[in-house]
Motif scaffolding. Structure first.
Motif, mmCIF file in Angstrom:
data_model
loop_
_atom_site.group_PDB
_atom_site.id
_atom_site.type_symbol
_atom_site.label_atom_id
_atom_site.label_comp_id
_atom_site.label_asym_id
_atom_site.label_seq_id
_atom_site.Cartn_x
_atom_site.Cartn_y
_atom_site.Cartn_z
ATOM 1 N N VAL A 424 0.859 -1.185 0.000
ATOM 2 C CA VAL A 424 0.000 0.000 0.000
ATOM 3 C C VAL A 424 0.891 1.228 0.000
ATOM 4 C CG1 VAL A 424 -1.676 1.356 1.303
ATOM 5 C CG2 VAL A 424 -1.931 -1.129 1.155
ATOM 6 N N ARG A 425 0.610 2.163 -0.900
ATOM 7 C CA ARG A 425 1.363 3.410 -0.967
ATOM 8 C C ARG A 425 0.627 4.483 -0.180
ATOM 9 N NH1 ARG A 425 2.024 1.125 -6.174
ATOM 10 N NH2 ARG A 425 4.219 0.812 -6.711
ATOM 11 N N VAL A 426 1.309 5.064 0.787
ATOM 12 C CA VAL A 426 0.732 6.126 1.619
ATOM 13 C C VAL A 426 1.387 7.443 1.208
ATOM 14 C CG1 VAL A 426 0.430 7.017 3.959
ATOM 15 C CG2 VAL A 426 0.341 4.548 3.533
ATOM 16 N N MET A 427 0.590 8.377 0.711
ATOM 17 C CA MET A 427 1.116 9.671 0.280
ATOM 18 C C MET A 427 0.420 10.782 1.052
ATOM 19 S SD MET A 427 0.666 12.589 -1.683
ATOM 20 C CE MET A 427 -0.515 12.328 -2.974
ATOM 21 N N VAL A 428 1.232 11.698 1.590
ATOM 22 C CA VAL A 428 0.703 12.844 2.330
ATOM 23 C C VAL A 428 1.391 14.105 1.820
ATOM 24 C CG1 VAL A 428 0.459 13.958 4.584
ATOM 25 C CG2 VAL A 428 0.226 11.472 4.395
ATOM 26 N N GLU A 429 0.595 15.142 1.560
ATOM 27 C CA GLU A 429 1.118 16.455 1.206
ATOM 28 C C GLU A 429 0.697 17.454 2.270
ATOM 29 O OE1 GLU A 429 1.143 16.132 -3.670
ATOM 30 O OE2 GLU A 429 -0.542 17.080 -2.650
ATOM 31 N N ALA A 430 1.598 18.377 2.581
ATOM 32 C CA ALA A 430 1.318 19.394 3.600
ATOM 33 C C ALA A 430 2.159 20.620 3.312
ATOM 34 C CB ALA A 430 1.622 18.852 4.991
ATOM 35 N N GLU A 431 1.916 21.685 4.046
ATOM 36 C CA GLU A 431 2.674 22.922 3.831
ATOM 37 C C GLU A 431 4.109 22.796 4.315
ATOM 38 O OE1 GLU A 431 -0.451 26.586 3.853
ATOM 39 O OE2 GLU A 431 0.057 25.756 5.818
ATOM 40 N N ALA A 432 4.366 21.864 5.248
ATOM 41 C CA ALA A 432 5.712 21.681 5.783
ATOM 42 C C ALA A 432 6.114 20.215 5.687
ATOM 43 C CB ALA A 432 5.781 22.139 7.241
ATOM 44 N N THR A 433 7.393 19.970 5.389
ATOM 45 C CA THR A 433 7.890 18.599 5.265
ATOM 46 C C THR A 433 7.737 17.837 6.572
ATOM 47 O OG1 THR A 433 9.495 19.310 3.593
ATOM 48 C CG2 THR A 433 9.906 17.210 4.683
ATOM 49 N N GLU A 434 7.972 18.503 7.679
ATOM 50 C CA GLU A 434 7.851 17.833 8.983
ATOM 51 C C GLU A 434 6.444 17.286 9.176
ATOM 52 O OE1 GLU A 434 6.518 17.259 12.929
ATOM 53 O OE2 GLU A 434 5.974 19.075 11.789
ATOM 54 N N THR A 435 5.457 18.063 8.746
ATOM 55 C CA THR A 435 4.066 17.640 8.900
ATOM 56 C C THR A 435 3.748 16.459 7.993
ATOM 57 O OG1 THR A 435 3.424 19.910 9.425
ATOM 58 C CG2 THR A 435 1.668 18.392 8.785
ATOM 59 N N SER A 436 4.151 16.532 6.719
ATOM 60 C CA SER A 436 3.859 15.426 5.796
ATOM 61 C C SER A 436 4.576 14.152 6.226
ATOM 62 C CB SER A 436 4.240 15.805 4.364
ATOM 63 O OG SER A 436 5.631 16.000 4.230
ATOM 64 N N ASP A 437 5.826 14.271 6.694
ATOM 65 C CA ASP A 437 6.564 13.089 7.171
ATOM 66 C C ASP A 437 5.863 12.452 8.366
ATOM 67 O OD1 ASP A 437 8.497 13.375 5.255
ATOM 68 O OD2 ASP A 437 10.015 14.225 6.582
ATOM 69 N N ARG A 438 5.496 13.280 9.341
ATOM 70 C CA ARG A 438 4.904 12.758 10.579
ATOM 71 C C ARG A 438 3.583 12.036 10.297
ATOM 72 N NH1 ARG A 438 1.239 15.377 13.364
ATOM 73 N NH2 ARG A 438 1.868 17.419 12.511
ATOM 74 N N ILE A 439 2.725 12.657 9.507
ATOM 75 C CA ILE A 439 1.411 12.063 9.252
ATOM 76 C C ILE A 439 1.530 10.834 8.359
ATOM 77 C CG2 ILE A 439 -0.841 12.464 8.186
ATOM 78 C CD1 ILE A 439 -0.650 15.351 9.113
ATOM 79 N N ALA A 440 2.414 10.874 7.376
ATOM 80 C CA ALA A 440 2.582 9.719 6.481
ATOM 81 C C ALA A 440 3.062 8.496 7.243
ATOM 82 C CB ALA A 440 3.548 10.061 5.357
ATOM 83 N N HIS A 441 4.050 8.663 8.118
ATOM 84 C CA HIS A 441 4.558 7.518 8.868
ATOM 85 C C HIS A 441 3.547 7.037 9.903
ATOM 86 C CE1 HIS A 441 8.438 8.798 7.078
ATOM 87 N NE2 HIS A 441 8.682 7.498 7.131
ATOM 88 N N ARG A 442 2.767 7.956 10.449
ATOM 89 C CA ARG A 442 1.704 7.546 11.377
ATOM 90 C C ARG A 442 0.667 6.683 10.664
ATOM 91 N NH1 ARG A 442 -1.122 12.530 13.556
ATOM 92 N NH2 ARG A 442 -2.716 12.170 11.945
ATOM 93 N N LEU A 443 0.264 7.110 9.462
ATOM 94 C CA LEU A 443 -0.704 6.328 8.698
ATOM 95 C C LEU A 443 -0.112 4.995 8.244
ATOM 96 C CD1 LEU A 443 -2.370 9.108 6.516
ATOM 97 C CD2 LEU A 443 -3.440 7.804 8.354
ATOM 98 N N ALA A 444 1.176 4.991 7.903
ATOM 99 C CA ALA A 444 1.820 3.754 7.483
ATOM 100 C C ALA A 444 1.791 2.723 8.624
ATOM 101 C CB ALA A 444 3.257 4.034 7.052
ATOM 102 N N ASP A 445 2.005 3.187 9.839
ATOM 103 C CA ASP A 445 1.940 2.281 10.985
ATOM 104 C C ASP A 445 0.529 1.707 11.151
ATOM 105 O OD1 ASP A 445 4.608 2.668 11.576
ATOM 106 O OD2 ASP A 445 4.226 4.229 13.078
ATOM 107 N N VAL A 446 -0.487 2.538 10.923
ATOM 108 C CA VAL A 446 -1.877 2.059 11.032
ATOM 109 C C VAL A 446 -2.150 1.009 9.961
ATOM 110 C CG1 VAL A 446 -4.304 2.717 10.845
ATOM 111 C CG2 VAL A 446 -2.701 4.200 12.077
ATOM 112 N N VAL A 447 -1.713 1.278 8.736
ATOM 113 C CA VAL A 447 -1.917 0.321 7.644
ATOM 114 C C VAL A 447 -1.202 -0.995 7.941
ATOM 115 C CG1 VAL A 447 -1.402 -0.151 5.211
ATOM 116 C CG2 VAL A 447 -2.287 2.095 5.896
ATOM 117 N N ARG A 448 0.023 -0.898 8.430
ATOM 118 C CA ARG A 448 0.803 -2.099 8.742
ATOM 119 C C ARG A 448 0.102 -2.922 9.821
ATOM 120 N NH1 ARG A 448 4.998 0.562 9.519
ATOM 121 N NH2 ARG A 448 5.802 0.558 7.380
#
Length: 453
Positions: A424-448
Motif C-alpha cells: 500500500v502506498r501512503v502519500m501525504v502532502e502538507a505545507e511543511a515537510t515535517e508535517t507530511s513526514d509525521r502524518i505519512a509515517h503515522r498512517l503507514a503504521d496504522v496500515v501495517r
C-alpha cells in the motif's frame, strides 16, 4: 495467472517472458480482434487489405520483436508499414494520419535496455481500452487468420514516416523558438533522430546529449529518469533550458537555467496558463492524476482553471480527456497530452510547446514555473500487507479522516494499493515537510497494523 497486458501494453525481459513466439502470437491475435469492424470489412470488399503501422525504439531486441510482430500481422493478411525507429507518439500520429486500421509500437519506454514491450494502438492512434486488450489475450492460442496466396499481407518500408511527424510537430507551434539555447537529452532512444531536427528547424540553438543510441545504451544514465547529467550540461553551457525525453519519447521533463528540475506538474501549469491566454484550453480545464501535487490544483484555482483528477496512468487521463474533449492533461512523471495535436503523451511536442511559451512571454523557465508552489510530499510504501483489504477497513478509514481534519485545506492524504505486489502506498502532502513526514509515517503504521499478517 497475471494479466498479460499491464498499464502500458505487454512488457518484460526480452527473450525472457517476452519472446519472439509471444510477439508473433500477440500480433496474430490482434489481427483477429482489431479487424472485425465495418471499416476493415469495407476495405476487404474494395479489394484492399487492412493496414497496420509497426515501429520500435532503438533497443537491440526491438529488431527481432518488431520482425516477429510484422510477420504475425502479414501472415494474418495485414499490410504492414514498417516505420523503423521512431517515438511512440510518432507511431500513434502516423496511424491516424494514414487512417491505418491499427498499429504496434515495440518499446519498453524508460526501462533499461534488456526489457522490451508491445504497445498496440487502435484506429486513430488511440490506446486500447482494457476490454479490447483482454479480448486479444483471450484469443491467444485460438485459431488465427490464415490467408494464402495473394491474400497474405505485404511488409513495406514507411519511407516518409519521420518527415510526416516532423512537419506535424512544427505546425503545432504558436511561436518560434528563435534566440533560445536548449540542451536536449534524447536518452539514447527514439527521440535521437527526430527531436534535434524539430527544435533546430523551429529556431532553437542546440546542445545535444544522449543522441548516440547503439541498441544497448537506451536510458543508461541519461534521459528523464537520470537528470543529473542534463542539469550539469545546462549550467555548463549557460543554456536557457534543458529538455529530457525517455526511451520512446512520450515523456518530457525540464531543467531551468540554474539546474533545477521542472517536473510534469509544473510543465502542465505553464502550458495550461499559456493555452488559457490563447483561448486554447477547452472548458478552462486541466486533467491530472491523483498523484499530481496539491500545489498544481491550488495554482490553477488561483487563475480560474479547473482541475479534474483521474486514477494513476496516462490511459485514464486520456479516457477523461476523450470523453469530455478536454485539450490538456498529464502526469507528474512528464506524460503530457495535448489532445489538439496528439492522442498520447508526446515528449517532443511538450518540449517545443514549453520552449515556445518561454519565447512568447520572454520569461525564463524559472519565472514561468514559479506560478506553482510545490507542496512537500511524503510517500511511504508499506510492503507485505494484504492490500486487497485496504478499501473498507474501518481502522484505516478513521485514521485517514483524522489526518485530513488535521491538514484541513492545506494538505491531502492518498492511500493506494499496488496493482502488482502486496503493498500500500501512503502519500501525504502538507505545507511543511515535517508535517507530511509525521502524518505519512503515522498512517503507514496504522496500515501495517491493520493489514499485516
Amino acid at each position: 495467472m497475471p494479466r498479460l497486458f499491464g498499464t502500458d501494453g505487454v512488457r518484460g525481459l526480452a527473450n525472457g517472458p517476452l519472446t519472439a513466439d509471444l510477439a508473433l502470437g500477440v500480433a496474430q491475435a490482434a489481427a483477429v480482434v482489431l479487424t472485425q469492424g465495418r471499416s476493415a470489412e469495407a476495405r476487404r470488399a474494395e479489394g484492399r487489405r487492412p493496414t497496420a503501422v509497426v515501429a520500435r525504439d532503438p533497443r537491440i531486441s526491438g529488431e527481432f520483436i518488431s520482425a516477429a510482430v510484422a510477420a504475425g500481422l502479414a501472415s494474418s493478411g495485414i499490410d504492414v508499414l514498417d516505420a523503423g525507429v521512431i517515438p511512440t507518439p510518432a507511431a500513434a500520429f502516423l496511424i491516424a494520419d494514414i487512417d491505418a486500421d491499427f498499429g504496434v509500437m515495440v518499446s519498453a519506454s524508460h526501462n533499461p535496455a534488456p526489457d522490451n514491450g508491445i504497445k498496440i494502438f487502435a484506429r486513430g492512434g488511440r490506446k486500447l481500452p482494457d476490454i479490447v486488450e483482454d479480448r486479444i489475450e483471450e484469443h491467444l492460442g485460438l485459431p488465427n487468420l490464415t490467408p494464402t496466396g495473394a491474400d497474405v499481407g505485404r511488409i513495406r518500408r514507411f519511407s516518409d514516416a519521420e518527415d510526416r511527424y516532423v512537419l506535424h510537430l512544427l505546425a503545432s507551434l504558436p511561436h518560434r523558438l528563435d534566440g533560445l539555447h536548449v540542451v536536449l537529452d534524447c536518452a539514447n532512444g527514439a527521440a535521437a533522430g527526430v527531436s534535434p531536427e524539430v527544435f533546430r528547424v523551429a529556431g532553437a540553438r542546440l546542445t545535444i546529449i544522449g543522441d548516440e543510441p547503439d541498441g544497448l545504451n537506451i536510458n543508461d544514465g541519461v534521459g528523464s529518469t537520470h537528470l543529473d547529467r542534463l542539469a550539469a550540461a545546462v549550467v555548463e553551457a549557460r543554456a536557457d533550458i534543458g529538455i529530457a525525453h525517455d526511451g520512446d519519447a512520450d515523456r518530457c521533463l525540464a531543467i531551468d537555467a540554474e539546474g533545477n528540475i521542472v517536473d510534469g506538474d509544473r510543465i502542465m501549469a505553464i502550458l495550461a496558463l499559456g493555452m488559457a491566454e490563447r483561448g486554447a484550453l477547452r472548458d478552462n480545464t486541466l486533467v491530472t492524476t491523483v498523484m499530481s501535487n496539491l500545489g498544481l490544483r491550488v495554482a490553477m484555482e488561483q487563475h480560474g482553471i479547473r482541475t479534474v483528477q483521474t486514477k494513476v496512468g496516462d490511459r485514464y487521463v486520456l479516457e477523461e480527456m476523450n470523453e469530455h474533449e478536454y485539450s490538456l492533461g498529464g502526469e507528474q512523471s512528464g506524460h503530457v497530452i495535448m489532445r489538439d495535436f496528439a492522442t498520447t503523451g508526446d515528449g517532443i511536442l511538450t518540449g517545443i510547446q514549453l520552449v515556445s511559451q518561454m519565447a512568447r512571454t520572454r520569461k525564463s523557465l524559472a519565472e514561468l514555473a514559479s506560478v506553482m508552489t510545490v507542496f512537500p510530499q511524503t510517500l511511504v510504501n508499506v510492503r507485505d500487507v494484504d492490500h486487497h483489504r485496504l478499501e473498507g477497513d474501518e481502522t484505516i478509514a478513521a485514521a485517514v479522516a483524522d489526518a485530513e481534519r488535521e491538514l484541513g485545506a492545506s494538505g491531502r492524504v492518498l492511500l493506494r494499493p499496488s496493482g502488482t505486489e502486496p503493498m500500500v502506498r501512503v502519500m501525504v502532502e502538507a505545507e511543511a515537510t515535517e508535517t507530511s513526514d509525521r502524518i505519512a509515517h503515522r498512517l503507514a503504521d496504522v496500515v501495517r497494523g491493520a493489514l499485516g499478517s
